[in-house]
Design an enzyme around this catalytic site. Structure first.
Site, mmCIF file in Angstrom:
data_model
loop_
_atom_site.group_PDB
_atom_site.id
_atom_site.type_symbol
_atom_site.label_atom_id
_atom_site.label_comp_id
_atom_site.label_asym_id
_atom_site.label_seq_id
_atom_site.Cartn_x
_atom_site.Cartn_y
_atom_site.Cartn_z
ATOM 1 N N LYS A 116 0.975 -1.126 -0.016
ATOM 2 C CA LYS A 116 -0.057 -0.133 -0.063
ATOM 3 C C LYS A 116 0.910 1.209 -0.168
ATOM 4 O O LYS A 116 0.462 2.344 -0.581
ATOM 5 C CB LYS A 116 -0.953 0.004 1.188
ATOM 6 N N GLU A 200 -3.106 7.212 7.659
ATOM 7 C CA GLU A 200 -3.810 7.886 6.576
ATOM 8 C C GLU A 200 -4.914 8.873 7.622
ATOM 9 O O GLU A 200 -5.122 8.467 8.890
ATOM 10 C CB GLU A 200 -4.714 6.815 6.099
ATOM 11 N N HIS A 235 -15.832 -5.922 6.889
ATOM 12 C CA HIS A 235 -15.131 -5.966 5.735
ATOM 13 C C HIS A 235 -15.611 -7.091 4.731
ATOM 14 O O HIS A 235 -14.614 -7.590 3.883
ATOM 15 C CB HIS A 235 -13.702 -6.031 6.023
ATOM 16 N N ARG A 292 -7.379 -8.313 -9.704
ATOM 17 C CA ARG A 292 -8.063 -9.515 -10.046
ATOM 18 C C ARG A 292 -9.525 -9.455 -10.554
ATOM 19 O O ARG A 292 -10.073 -8.131 -10.289
ATOM 20 C CB ARG A 292 -8.145 -10.507 -8.476
#
Ligand code: MV4
Length: 507
Positions: A116, A200, A235, A292
């Protein structure tokens, strides 16, 4: 064009790819573990190879076994589906080394998006708006504190090797930062073998909207519209739709052009998804890229009219994209429900077992991508996604009413499913008004608990989970806590799945 494609996956998504192969005149090869001998994908493929024990590490994640099956079958390409080896750069590399085409992006693109922080550095260079914060590993608590002050609390600590919500921490105040940083680093080390974490700014109650992109191997990249994926639990996405109720043509163009820039900055080829967080003022920020084909790709297929798996295969075979951006028109509205083998009356615990009766919906505007059939036993060893039910209509209300009708037709006997959850969501007024964010489902399910429904069973489930977690080997072992199964004992293997679900519920 390829002559034979091996599908390194199982059930629903393997069946989806096999169908595309059949339509294109390409032979298909299935692989299966011990518990998947009778699975639908094995029945539908032209050939099937046994690859090992139920544990994914011994079968669907075992690179050498998959490559051995590819060699034996003479497959010239491998489609990885989603999950398992689909975002594994080493696997993509190993395929190339053996002269087998990996149907997906290059190992370099997979690697870039797998980190990331590297992805954020690259997006900074490309001028892509990303969530404010650090673009490098945090080297010290002092650096973390300075960064947090600069971006403003609340902030989020994330693992560079994470993604999908794993290893995230929300921090409201400076006092919490130092200990959270240490905990996040050691958790990241344990979970991903990499302690790198970064910061973040936390976006409160964001929407999760993603943009589908396609890139060929000749430098052409297009976007295929967005998917609204805010309705999720822990999630895990539950319902997705396209278009998003809040995205207008101008926002779509801006987001789409940014998504194309992301793909180009990553040297991306094949089908991919650029994830954005969208704040209450509709500002959108790059979050991560999924390298993907995704579970929710059918909603994009319905509103664009394209077959994404056909296109993936053609792109991998070196063909050019058969259309340009201006040829792509979105039409109508599509909503996908993920049908899971889980019990809505018992905190959505997994509910494996034999499907004794199956009545499947169809009719106008209904697509069903399913890996189950009557008489099949849902194994305990993998993700409990059974099927996807997708409703399409000329507008959102028609898609909703077709889905509600189809969900009413759906009957799955012998196991519990979450079908009733979708009836509730689709008939709920905030959903119908398009008022959804990533907190929507927790609010919907939380309000039910507060009203007292299932209070006792929920407390009992929590207590059982707690006992099982505290001392799984005690005389009150986890299998003693399970309900009798057909009058007999649940097999030992059942307890692992249920225990994992309980410990998940306690997180
Ligand atoms: C966030 C966030 C708020 N602020 N990052 C969770 C999944 C992973 N892909 C990123 N996630 C989030 N990242 C910042 N800076 C909120 C979430 C988040 C979330 C994101 C997408 C879908 C559902 C979610 C549920 C809770 C939190």
């Amino acid at each position: 064009m390829f002559r034979k494609i091996l599908i390194a996956n199982r059930c629903e998504i393997a069946v989806r790819v096999i169908r595309a192969c059949r339509e294109m005149g390409i032979a298909s090869v299935a692989v299966y573990s011990d518990v998947d001998r009778a699975s639908l994908h094995v029945r539908k493929a032209d050939e099937a190879y046994h690859i090992g024990e139920p544990a994914a590490a011994e079968s669907y994640l075992d690179v050498e076994k998959i490559l051995a099956a590819a060699k034996k079958s003479g497959a010239d390409a491998i489609h990885p589906g989603y999950g398992f080896l689909s975002e594994n750069a080493k696997f993509a590399h190993a395929c190339a080394d053996r002269g087998i085409k990996f149907i997906g992006p290059t190992p370099a693109s997979i690697d870039l998006m797998g980190s990331k922080t590297r992805a954020r550095q690259q997006m900074e260079r490309a001028g892509v708006p990303f969530v404010p914060g650090s673009v490098r590993a945090l080297a010290s608590a002092a650096e973390a504190e300075q960064t947090a002050i600069a971006i403003g609390y609340p902030v989020m600590l994330k693992a560079a090797a994470g993604g999908g919500g794993k290893g995230m921490r929300l921090i409201h105040r400076a006092e919490e930062l130092k200990s959270a940083l240490e905990a996040a680093q050691s958790e990241a080390q344990r979970s991903f073998g990499d302690s790198e974490v970064y910061l973040e700014k936390a976006i409160l109650n964001p929407r999760h909207i993603e943009m589908q992109v396609l890139a060929d191997e000749h430098g052409n990249t297009v976007y295929l519209g967005e998917r609204e994926c805010s309705i999720q639990r822990r999630h895990q996405k539950v319902l997705e739709e396209s278009p998003s109720p809040i995205v207008d043509p101008e926002m779509r163009r801006n987001m789409g052009e940014v998504a194309v820039r992301v793909a180009q900055a990553a040297g991306y080829t094949n089908a991919g998804t650029v994830e954005f967080l969208v704040d209450q003022n509709k500002n959108f920020y790059f979050l991560e890229m999924n390298t993907r084909l995704q579970v929710e790709h059918p909603v994009t297929e319905l509103v664009t009219g394209f077959d994404l798996v056909h296109l993936q295969i053609k792109i991998s075979a070196g063909e050019k994209l058969p259309f340009a951006q201006q040829d792509i028109q979105l039409r109508g509205h599509a909503i996908e429900c993920r049908i899971y083998a889980e019990d809505p009356d018992n905190n959505y615990f997994p509910s494996p077992g034999k499907i004794t009766l199956l009545l499947a919906p169809s009719g106008p505007g209904i697509r069903r991508d399913s890996g189950m059939y009557e008489g099949w036993t849902v194994p305990l060893d993998y993700d409990p996604l059974l099927a996807k039910l997708i409703g399409y209509g000329e507008d959102r209300p028609q898609a909703i009413s077709r889905l509600v009708r189809a969900l009413n037709e759906y009957f799955v006997g012998g196991i519990k499913t979450n079908i009733s959850l979708f009836q509730r969501i689709l008939e709920e007024k905030n959903f119908q008004a398009g008022n959804i964010d990533t907190g929507y489902l927790d609010r919907l399910l939380g309000s039910e608990t507060r009203r007292g429904k299932n209070e006792h069973s929920e407390i009992a489930a929590l207590a059982a989970g707690l006992f099982g977690q505290l001392d799984p080997d005690s005389t009150l072992g986890s299998k003693d806590l399970l309900p009798p199964n057909g009058g007999g004992r649940v097999e030992e293997s059942a307890s692992g799945w249920k225990r994992a679900a309980r410990s998940e519920a306690l997180r």
